[in-house]
Design a protein around this motif. Sequence first.
Motif, PDB file in Angstrom:
ATOM      1  N   ALA A  38       2.862  45.444 114.188  1.00 49.35           N
ATOM      2  CA  ALA A  38       3.642  45.053 113.015  1.00 49.35           C
ATOM      3  C   ALA A  38       5.036  45.673 113.047  1.00 49.35           C
ATOM      4  O   ALA A  38       6.030  45.006 112.723  1.00 49.35           O
ATOM      5  CB  ALA A  38       2.904  45.465 111.737  1.00 49.35           C
ATOM      6  N   PHE A  39       5.140  46.954 113.418  1.00 49.77           N
ATOM      7  CA  PHE A  39       6.451  47.600 113.487  1.00 49.77           C
ATOM      8  C   PHE A  39       7.323  46.928 114.541  1.00 49.77           C
ATOM      9  O   PHE A  39       8.504  46.660 114.305  1.00 49.77           O
ATOM     10  CB  PHE A  39       6.323  49.096 113.803  1.00 49.77           C
ATOM     11  CG  PHE A  39       7.655  49.786 113.902  1.00 49.77           C
ATOM     12  CD1 PHE A  39       8.281  50.261 112.773  1.00 49.77           C
ATOM     13  CD2 PHE A  39       8.296  49.930 115.123  1.00 49.77           C
ATOM     14  CE1 PHE A  39       9.521  50.870 112.847  1.00 49.77           C
ATOM     15  CE2 PHE A  39       9.530  50.537 115.217  1.00 49.77           C
ATOM     16  CZ  PHE A  39      10.147  51.013 114.078  1.00 49.77           C
ATOM     17  N   THR A  40       6.738  46.662 115.713  1.00 49.18           N
ATOM     18  CA  THR A  40       7.500  46.022 116.782  1.00 49.18           C
ATOM     19  C   THR A  40       8.012  44.649 116.338  1.00 49.18           C
ATOM     20  O   THR A  40       9.178  44.313 116.542  1.00 49.18           O
ATOM     21  CB  THR A  40       6.642  45.885 118.051  1.00 49.18           C
ATOM     22  OG1 THR A  40       6.185  47.190 118.425  1.00 49.18           O
ATOM     23  CG2 THR A  40       7.426  45.275 119.190  1.00 49.18           C
ATOM     24  N   ALA A  41       7.144  43.861 115.730  1.00 48.21           N
ATOM     25  CA  ALA A  41       7.543  42.530 115.270  1.00 48.21           C
ATOM     26  C   ALA A  41       8.627  42.617 114.197  1.00 48.21           C
ATOM     27  O   ALA A  41       9.604  41.871 114.228  1.00 48.21           O
ATOM     28  CB  ALA A  41       6.332  41.774 114.736  1.00 48.21           C
ATOM     29  N   ALA A  42       8.458  43.529 113.250  1.00 46.94           N
ATOM     30  CA  ALA A  42       9.448  43.670 112.176  1.00 46.94           C
ATOM     31  C   ALA A  42      10.805  44.080 112.742  1.00 46.94           C
ATOM     32  O   ALA A  42      11.850  43.556 112.326  1.00 46.94           O
ATOM     33  CB  ALA A  42       8.963  44.683 111.151  1.00 46.94           C
ATOM     34  N   TYR A  43      10.822  45.011 113.698  1.00 44.09           N
ATOM     35  CA  TYR A  43      12.084  45.464 114.271  1.00 44.09           C
ATOM     36  C   TYR A  43      12.753  44.352 115.085  1.00 44.09           C
ATOM     37  O   TYR A  43      13.971  44.175 115.022  1.00 44.09           O
ATOM     38  CB  TYR A  43      11.858  46.706 115.137  1.00 44.09           C
ATOM     39  CG  TYR A  43      13.148  47.345 115.580  1.00 44.09           C
ATOM     40  CD1 TYR A  43      14.037  47.892 114.658  1.00 44.09           C
ATOM     41  CD2 TYR A  43      13.509  47.389 116.924  1.00 44.09           C
ATOM     42  CE1 TYR A  43      15.222  48.468 115.056  1.00 44.09           C
ATOM     43  CE2 TYR A  43      14.691  47.959 117.330  1.00 44.09           C
ATOM     44  CZ  TYR A  43      15.548  48.497 116.395  1.00 44.09           C
ATOM     45  OH  TYR A  43      16.725  49.061 116.794  1.00 44.09           O
ATOM     46  N   VAL A  44      11.973  43.589 115.841  1.00 43.96           N
ATOM     47  CA  VAL A  44      12.543  42.492 116.623  1.00 43.96           C
ATOM     48  C   VAL A  44      13.114  41.422 115.695  1.00 43.96           C
ATOM     49  O   VAL A  44      14.202  40.886 115.946  1.00 43.96           O
ATOM     50  CB  VAL A  44      11.485  41.912 117.591  1.00 43.96           C
ATOM     51  CG1 VAL A  44      11.953  40.600 118.192  1.00 43.96           C
ATOM     52  CG2 VAL A  44      11.177  42.917 118.684  1.00 43.96           C
ATOM     53  N   PHE A  45      12.410  41.099 114.609  1.00 41.93           N
ATOM     54  CA  PHE A  45      12.946  40.125 113.655  1.00 41.93           C
ATOM     55  C   PHE A  45      14.207  40.664 112.972  1.00 41.93           C
ATOM     56  O   PHE A  45      15.146  39.918 112.708  1.00 41.93           O
ATOM     57  CB  PHE A  45      11.901  39.740 112.610  1.00 41.93           C
ATOM     58  CG  PHE A  45      10.899  38.751 113.122  1.00 41.93           C
ATOM     59  CD1 PHE A  45      11.302  37.523 113.615  1.00 41.93           C
ATOM     60  CD2 PHE A  45       9.558  39.045 113.111  1.00 41.93           C
ATOM     61  CE1 PHE A  45      10.391  36.603 114.100  1.00 41.93           C
ATOM     62  CE2 PHE A  45       8.628  38.144 113.587  1.00 41.93           C
ATOM     63  CZ  PHE A  45       9.039  36.922 114.082  1.00 41.93           C
ATOM     64  N   TYR A  46      14.244  41.961 112.698  1.00 39.41           N
ATOM     65  CA  TYR A  46      15.447  42.577 112.128  1.00 39.41           C
ATOM     66  C   TYR A  46      16.625  42.432 113.099  1.00 39.41           C
ATOM     67  O   TYR A  46      17.725  42.049 112.698  1.00 39.41           O
ATOM     68  CB  TYR A  46      15.181  44.052 111.826  1.00 39.41           C
ATOM     69  CG  TYR A  46      16.426  44.851 111.559  1.00 39.41           C
ATOM     70  CD1 TYR A  46      17.106  44.745 110.352  1.00 39.41           C
ATOM     71  CD2 TYR A  46      16.945  45.706 112.523  1.00 39.41           C
ATOM     72  CE1 TYR A  46      18.260  45.464 110.110  1.00 39.41           C
ATOM     73  CE2 TYR A  46      18.091  46.432 112.291  1.00 39.41           C
ATOM     74  CZ  TYR A  46      18.750  46.312 111.084  1.00 39.41           C
ATOM     75  OH  TYR A  46      19.885  47.016 110.866  1.00 39.41           O
ATOM     76  N   LEU A  47      16.382  42.720 114.382  1.00 37.08           N
ATOM     77  CA  LEU A  47      17.454  42.591 115.372  1.00 37.08           C
ATOM     78  C   LEU A  47      17.901  41.146 115.525  1.00 37.08           C
ATOM     79  O   LEU A  47      19.087  40.872 115.701  1.00 37.08           O
ATOM     80  CB  LEU A  47      16.990  43.139 116.730  1.00 37.08           C
ATOM     81  CG  LEU A  47      16.815  44.653 116.809  1.00 37.08           C
ATOM     82  CD1 LEU A  47      16.265  45.023 118.178  1.00 37.08           C
ATOM     83  CD2 LEU A  47      18.106  45.383 116.547  1.00 37.08           C
TER      84      LEU A  47
END
Length: 77
Positions: A38-47
Amino acid sequence: MKLTWKQWVICYAGSLGFGGLAWWATGNPWIGGGVLVAFTAAYVFYLAGQATKEPAQTAAEGLSRQQKRALKRKNKI
């Protein structure tokens, strides 16, 4: 879009850190793995959102007149 070293470190350390913390706090590796994903996905979507905010500027040197005209029509240069 290529990630910078800072972005890689934030993504890697953040996902492992929060995933490990969740695993340790709950004692459940499935929750830790879920937090990691979830953290990885959230950070990639943020970027990805940050990348679309900045308008892409195209360098006009080395292009033909027709290519420059097409870019000007699209307001890219």
